[in-house]
Motif scaffolding. Sequence first.
Motif, PDB file in Angstrom:
ATOM      1  N   ASP B  89       0.823  -1.282   0.024  1.00 34.38           N
ATOM      2  CA  ASP B  89      -0.033   0.167  -0.090  1.00 34.38           C
ATOM      3  C   ASP B  89       0.862   1.265  -0.151  1.00 34.38           C
ATOM      4  OD1 ASP B  89      -2.549   1.174   0.274  1.00 34.38           O
ATOM      5  OD2 ASP B  89      -1.872   1.921   2.151  1.00 34.38           O
ATOM      6  N   TYR B  90       1.813   1.295   1.186  1.00 30.37           N
ATOM      7  CA  TYR B  90       2.688   2.442   0.829  1.00 30.37           C
ATOM      8  C   TYR B  90       3.511   2.586  -0.220  1.00 30.37           C
ATOM      9  CZ  TYR B  90       1.314   3.482   5.653  1.00 30.37           C
ATOM     10  OH  TYR B  90       0.617   3.662   6.716  1.00 30.37           O
ATOM     11  N   ALA B  91       3.987   1.477  -0.765  1.00 31.90           N
ATOM     12  CA  ALA B  91       4.884   1.392  -1.947  1.00 31.90           C
ATOM     13  C   ALA B  91       4.298   2.127  -2.960  1.00 31.90           C
ATOM     14  CB  ALA B  91       5.304  -0.092  -2.371  1.00 31.90           C
ATOM     15  N   GLN B  93       1.661   3.987  -3.203  1.00 29.32           N
ATOM     16  CA  GLN B  93       1.517   5.541  -2.972  1.00 29.32           C
ATOM     17  C   GLN B  93       2.582   6.333  -3.191  1.00 29.32           C
ATOM     18  OE1 GLN B  93      -0.404   5.555   1.127  1.00 29.32           O
ATOM     19  NE2 GLN B  93      -1.090   7.578   0.891  1.00 29.32           N
ATOM     20  N   ALA B  94       3.765   5.525  -3.080  1.00 26.67           N
ATOM     21  CA  ALA B  94       4.898   6.293  -3.174  1.00 26.67           C
ATOM     22  C   ALA B  94       5.403   6.323  -4.511  1.00 26.67           C
ATOM     23  CB  ALA B  94       6.302   5.713  -2.436  1.00 26.67           C
ATOM     24  N   ILE B  95       5.072   5.298  -5.251  1.00 26.75           N
ATOM     25  CA  ILE B  95       5.587   5.102  -6.745  1.00 26.75           C
ATOM     26  C   ILE B  95       4.785   6.046  -7.571  1.00 26.75           C
ATOM     27  CG2 ILE B  95       5.761   3.648  -8.724  1.00 26.75           C
ATOM     28  CD1 ILE B  95       6.536   1.456  -6.691  1.00 26.75           C
ATOM     29  N   SER B  96       3.319   5.954  -7.438  1.00 28.66           N
ATOM     30  CA  SER B  96       2.282   6.596  -8.338  1.00 28.66           C
ATOM     31  C   SER B  96       1.243   6.990  -7.639  1.00 28.66           C
ATOM     32  CB  SER B  96       2.205   5.914  -9.617  1.00 28.66           C
ATOM     33  OG  SER B  96       1.049   6.312 -10.110  1.00 28.66           O
ATOM     34  N   LEU B  97       0.883   8.117  -7.291  1.00 31.42           N
ATOM     35  CA  LEU B  97      -0.185   8.474  -6.883  1.00 31.42           C
ATOM     36  C   LEU B  97      -1.654   8.066  -7.499  1.00 31.42           C
ATOM     37  CD1 LEU B  97      -0.785   9.179  -3.875  1.00 31.42           C
ATOM     38  CD2 LEU B  97      -0.900  11.732  -4.643  1.00 31.42           C
ATOM     39  N   TYR B 100      -2.633   4.732  -7.396  1.00 31.93           N
ATOM     40  CA  TYR B 100      -3.127   4.462  -6.132  1.00 31.93           C
ATOM     41  C   TYR B 100      -4.577   4.997  -5.915  1.00 31.93           C
ATOM     42  CZ  TYR B 100      -3.436   4.347  -0.898  1.00 31.93           C
ATOM     43  OH  TYR B 100      -3.770   4.293   0.399  1.00 31.93           O
TER      44      TYR B 100
END
Lengths: 388, 211
Positions: B89-91, B93-97, B100
């Motif tokens: 989930d966090y990954a 979110q960090a890569i592409s909003l 997400y």
Amino acid sequence: MGTVEIRPAPHIRGERTVEKIMLNVVYSLLPVCLFYIYQYGISALASMTVVTGACLLTERWLVKTGTQSGTLADYSATITGILLALTLPPGFPLWMGAVAGFVAIALGKGLFGGLGFNVFNPALVGRAFVQAAFPTAIATYTPSFLPGRFFEFIPSSLAWPLMMPADATIWLKEKHLDALAGATPLAKWKFEGVLAGAEELITSLSGHMAVGPSPLLILACGAYLAFRRYLDWRVPTAILGGAGAVAWLLYFFGPGHYPNPFFMLFSGGLILGAVYMATDMATSPVTPRGMWLYGGLIGLLTVVIRYYSGLPEGVMYAILIGNAATPLIERITQPAPFGKGVFGGARKGASYPLHPGYISREEAGAVTPKKRILKNKPKADERRTPNS
Amino acid sequence: MTTVATAKNWDEFMEGIWKQNPVFVMVLGMCPTLAVTVSAINAISMGLATTFVLIASCGLVSMMRNITPKEVRIAVYIVIIATFVTAVDYAIQAISLTLYDALGAFIQLIVVNCIILGRAEAHAARNPPVAAMTNATGMGAGFTIGLLALGVVREILGNGTLFGLSLFGEGFQPWVIMVLPPGGFFVLGSWLLLFSWRARRKQALEATHHA
């Protein structure tokens, strides 16, 4: 060894075969088709040919691969195709028409096992699919009785497969006809508040209204079928009566807000749906009381969808919902069998002999089983027990 | 010895892709299958996220299989799976909003994806880590292929594009129904139809060969 032919019910020997009934429906549709072609010209003819062709090819393929029972010769796919084409706008892109025909037969009939097994009217399944897939194209109508309609296609008809159809308004502007809006009377009423005149609606003849074939013609063709007992008069009567009654009630209490019931009955596809779609034998109830209930439900739903939803036309969804309710309606409207109970209800455990009074689409040559009621009922002590 | 082991591993891997494909054969994990396959990109990201969670949690479950008390095993699986889902989930979110947002709640819902719990219970809890992870990789790949099969059809018909590249140029008529929920059901149904038709035909052919 003889071959076993698998056919849908009813398995009554009589003069009437599925082929005969279907062929008669096709005959009765011919005047409607001719009038439609007279209204919209070569585009309507092409649309009808392509949609029916797609239906027949799909049927042929499904029968050949063994997915579906039946044959092409029973004309049911022809009827599906013609009815589907009549519900589509005349300038509907031909490739979308082919998609509609394929979906109608494959999804509406073939997947269920063929004629007689389908839950929903195949033509309406096809239409529902293309309405959801191509909402703009299916709402684009062109005016009827345009000059040169027999030699020139409506440009949107000839769109390339998978491509967007051409804009009809530009074409109309070129012909200096942009004053004639291409909206159906129902859409005009719903979105612009314009009410079409009575005789225009009834004959479809005057003006350049974007409407289907004349309701009077459809009623006449339906009357022929009903007279020859190829369809049950109860269903259309119940639908039109139900829709008319609800529309009249609303008009009575709010005449400024609602159109008159006449407009409700003769605009859109209500007549075509009531006469040809809702009476489909496989998807409507067989019990007489059930037919009234089914028709009333469709009529009510049509008015509700037309007045209170975002769609201008509601006949299609009303009939599909009616189709879905058919098994339930049949269950609660079983006719009272021999040996009624005290209150007129069915006696517990009573059987249902095959009797034309129970099956309203009676066979012309079917044999009526005689009522076998014992005149002198044996008394309890006279009854012989198997052990004695 | 090594070849036998490799062959066995290969079978283990292929099982998830073909014989027991989670989407087309076991019909598991239908929720994300129907919901996020509007485009091929969404489908493939969902598939990869699920695959990662599947491999990692199956490996951990398999390693802990001898010290997990039987009574609380489901709770243990869920905690393990939820840990990896949080990481994914966090990954994402960090890569592409944008991605997400497109996948929405379905990333968190990987926790309750029955493929993962089913694999943990039915396979990982009974096999050594290497076998469990091989099997999980196969299953994840099978799931990704299944999602991709739906996503490709829905994106091509519903939008005229594939991975965001226009296929038909200007003037393509989108099939609106394909990006709506009914489109998901239609496309999934068509794929299932194709697979069962193939299986039946194979059976029929084998029957005629034996006769």
